[in-house]
Design a protein around this motif. Structure first.
Motif, PDB file in Angstrom:
ATOM      1  N   MET A  93       0.828  -0.984  -0.087  1.00 41.89           N
ATOM      2  CA  MET A  93       0.119   0.040  -0.261  1.00 41.89           C
ATOM      3  C   MET A  93       0.767   1.262  -0.001  1.00 41.89           C
ATOM      4  O   MET A  93       0.555   2.167  -0.685  1.00 41.89           O
ATOM      5  N   LEU A  94       1.983   1.263   0.865  1.00 43.79           N
ATOM      6  CA  LEU A  94       2.841   2.597   0.820  1.00 43.79           C
ATOM      7  C   LEU A  94       3.252   2.878  -0.635  1.00 43.79           C
ATOM      8  O   LEU A  94       3.644   4.010  -0.731  1.00 43.79           O
ATOM      9  N   GLU A  95       3.427   1.831  -1.432  1.00 43.97           N
ATOM     10  CA  GLU A  95       4.510   1.952  -2.510  1.00 43.97           C
ATOM     11  C   GLU A  95       3.482   3.086  -3.706  1.00 43.97           C
ATOM     12  O   GLU A  95       4.006   3.707  -4.240  1.00 43.97           O
ATOM     13  N   LYS A  96       2.033   2.781  -3.357  1.00 45.57           N
ATOM     14  CA  LYS A  96       1.085   3.693  -3.965  1.00 45.57           C
ATOM     15  C   LYS A  96       1.396   5.252  -3.951  1.00 45.57           C
ATOM     16  O   LYS A  96       1.074   5.934  -4.778  1.00 45.57           O
ATOM     17  N   LEU A  97       1.902   5.463  -2.607  1.00 47.72           N
ATOM     18  CA  LEU A  97       2.354   6.972  -2.251  1.00 47.72           C
ATOM     19  C   LEU A  97       3.655   7.602  -3.254  1.00 47.72           C
ATOM     20  O   LEU A  97       3.656   8.610  -3.179  1.00 47.72           O
ATOM     21  N   SER A  98       4.324   6.570  -3.918  1.00 47.19           N
ATOM     22  CA  SER A  98       5.277   6.866  -4.506  1.00 47.19           C
ATOM     23  C   SER A  98       5.225   7.869  -5.743  1.00 47.19           C
ATOM     24  O   SER A  98       5.704   8.760  -6.284  1.00 47.19           O
ATOM     25  N   ASP A  99       3.823   7.497  -6.160  1.00 45.57           N
ATOM     26  CA  ASP A  99       3.429   8.352  -7.374  1.00 45.57           C
ATOM     27  C   ASP A  99       1.709   8.976  -7.376  1.00 45.57           C
ATOM     28  O   ASP A  99       1.444   9.678  -8.379  1.00 45.57           O
ATOM     29  N   LYS A 100       1.198   8.607  -6.100  1.00 47.92           N
ATOM     30  CA  LYS A 100      -0.178   9.188  -5.977  1.00 47.92           C
ATOM     31  C   LYS A 100      -0.234   9.729  -4.859  1.00 47.92           C
ATOM     32  O   LYS A 100       0.262   9.247  -3.767  1.00 47.92           O
ATOM     33  N   PRO A 101      -0.716  10.935  -4.790  1.00 47.49           N
ATOM     34  CA  PRO A 101      -1.009  11.973  -5.806  1.00 47.49           C
ATOM     35  C   PRO A 101       0.275  12.084  -6.664  1.00 47.49           C
ATOM     36  O   PRO A 101       1.460  12.160  -6.073  1.00 47.49           O
ATOM     37  N   SER A 102       0.191  12.842  -7.902  1.00 47.29           N
ATOM     38  CA  SER A 102       1.147  13.029  -8.550  1.00 47.29           C
ATOM     39  C   SER A 102       2.368  14.030  -8.005  1.00 47.29           C
ATOM     40  O   SER A 102       1.508  14.761  -7.097  1.00 47.29           O
ATOM     41  N   PRO A 103       3.329  14.009  -8.475  1.00 46.37           N
ATOM     42  CA  PRO A 103       4.299  15.418  -7.809  1.00 46.37           C
ATOM     43  C   PRO A 103       3.436  16.819  -7.939  1.00 46.37           C
ATOM     44  O   PRO A 103       3.746  17.520  -6.951  1.00 46.37           O
ATOM     45  N   LYS A 104       3.003  16.955  -9.210  1.00 46.68           N
ATOM     46  CA  LYS A 104       2.309  18.228  -9.363  1.00 46.68           C
ATOM     47  C   LYS A 104       1.265  18.239  -8.696  1.00 46.68           C
ATOM     48  O   LYS A 104       0.919  19.446  -7.720  1.00 46.68           O
ATOM     49  N   LYS A 105       0.365  17.436  -8.480  1.00 47.27           N
ATOM     50  CA  LYS A 105      -0.648  17.495  -7.360  1.00 47.27           C
ATOM     51  C   LYS A 105      -0.345  17.644  -5.918  1.00 47.27           C
ATOM     52  O   LYS A 105      -0.860  18.464  -5.264  1.00 47.27           O
ATOM     53  N   ARG A 152      12.382   6.891   2.909  1.00 46.50           N
ATOM     54  CA  ARG A 152      11.178   7.134   2.004  1.00 46.50           C
ATOM     55  C   ARG A 152       9.934   6.622   2.667  1.00 46.50           C
ATOM     56  O   ARG A 152       8.782   7.047   2.788  1.00 46.50           O
ATOM     57  N   LYS A 153      10.102   5.419   3.215  1.00 44.04           N
ATOM     58  CA  LYS A 153       8.958   4.501   3.806  1.00 44.04           C
ATOM     59  C   LYS A 153       8.460   5.262   5.019  1.00 44.04           C
ATOM     60  O   LYS A 153       7.243   5.479   5.163  1.00 44.04           O
ATOM     61  N   MET A 154       9.598   5.764   5.703  1.00 45.84           N
ATOM     62  CA  MET A 154       8.981   6.455   7.118  1.00 45.84           C
ATOM     63  C   MET A 154       8.280   7.490   6.526  1.00 45.84           C
ATOM     64  O   MET A 154       7.278   8.170   7.238  1.00 45.84           O
ATOM     65  N   GLY A 155       8.464   8.148   5.592  1.00 47.29           N
ATOM     66  CA  GLY A 155       7.888   9.474   4.931  1.00 47.29           C
ATOM     67  C   GLY A 155       6.443   9.160   4.558  1.00 47.29           C
ATOM     68  O   GLY A 155       5.412  10.059   5.008  1.00 47.29           O
ATOM     69  N   TYR A 156       6.392   8.039   4.038  1.00 44.72           N
ATOM     70  CA  TYR A 156       5.054   7.709   3.632  1.00 44.72           C
ATOM     71  C   TYR A 156       4.190   7.189   4.911  1.00 44.72           C
ATOM     72  O   TYR A 156       2.931   7.759   4.907  1.00 44.72           O
ATOM     73  N   ILE A 157       4.591   6.721   5.941  1.00 46.31           N
ATOM     74  CA  ILE A 157       4.062   6.508   7.048  1.00 46.31           C
ATOM     75  C   ILE A 157       3.509   8.014   7.721  1.00 46.31           C
ATOM     76  O   ILE A 157       2.635   8.113   8.345  1.00 46.31           O
ATOM     77  N   SER A 158       4.443   8.925   7.700  1.00 51.06           N
ATOM     78  CA  SER A 158       4.464  10.161   8.386  1.00 51.06           C
ATOM     79  C   SER A 158       3.285  10.855   7.562  1.00 51.06           C
ATOM     80  O   SER A 158       2.252  11.600   8.165  1.00 51.06           O
TER      81      SER A 158
END
Length: 186
Positions: A1-13, A108-114
């Motif tokens: 699930m966390l991997e989805k945050l690598s591109d969603k939302p997009s960098p622009k969004k 990166r993973k901790m950032g997604y958790i944050s």
């Protein structure tokens, strides 16, 4: 699930969310703070939210007139757009920073958790406010369990916010140190 945050939302969004949340924060916070101050609530937000005591909250509310309780109620309602602002800010800022680290790194993973903690902290705040609003319907007769539940959600909110702040500070420092180490000598 966390991997989805690598591109969603997009960098622009993500940048749009970050900028929008800062703007909303800057608009809502002063108004919210103004209503809190003019309500004459007798103690600080932290002291109130972490009291874990119905008797303590009732004693606070006993010092206030019905007009002041109405102003305090408005402050609690204004807290909802504030929650949206800071929840989105923590989410988007954590994502923005975490994407500066390598794909499979712990940072990166901790950032997604944050980022997820940002959303959860705002949801805890929203639930906490439901109990505040319930207590305001009967300032001297509400069940003490409402105050305890309110404080439990506040405690989780503050713990999550602390974790987010610590991660952001450490992540930014780590990125700065890496940048300085990789800077070519003149």
């Amino acid at each position: 699930m966390l991997e989805k945050l690598s591109d969603k939302p997009s960098p622009k969004k993500t940048k749009i969310l970050l900028i929008s949340s800062i703007i909303l924060y800057l608009i809502v916070y002063p108004i919210l703070n103004y209503y809190y101050i003019i309500s004459n609530y007798p103690v600080s937000v932290f002291e109130s939210q972490l009291s874990f005591s119905g008797a303590t909250i009732k004693s606070h509310l006993r010092t206030m007139s019905s007009a002041e309780i109405d102003l305090y109620r408005i402050a609690q309602l204004l807290d909802y757009p504030y929650m949206l602002a800071y929840g989105t800010l923590y989410f988007s800022l954590s994502l923005y920073i975490s994407r500066k680290f390598d794909e499979d790194s712990g940072w990166r993973k901790m950032g997604y958790i944050s980022a997820i903690f940002g959303v959860i902290s705002a949801c805890c705040d929203a639930t906490e406010n439901v109990f505040i609003l319930l207590m305001l319907t009967d300032p001297q007769g509400f069940p003490d369990t409402w105050a305890i539940t309110h404080s439990c959600f506040a405690l989780v909110k503050f713990i999550l916010m602390g974790i987010i702040f610590i991660w952001i500070i450490l992540a930014v420092l780590t990125l700065l140190i890496r940048k300085l180490k990789n800077k070519p000598a003149k």
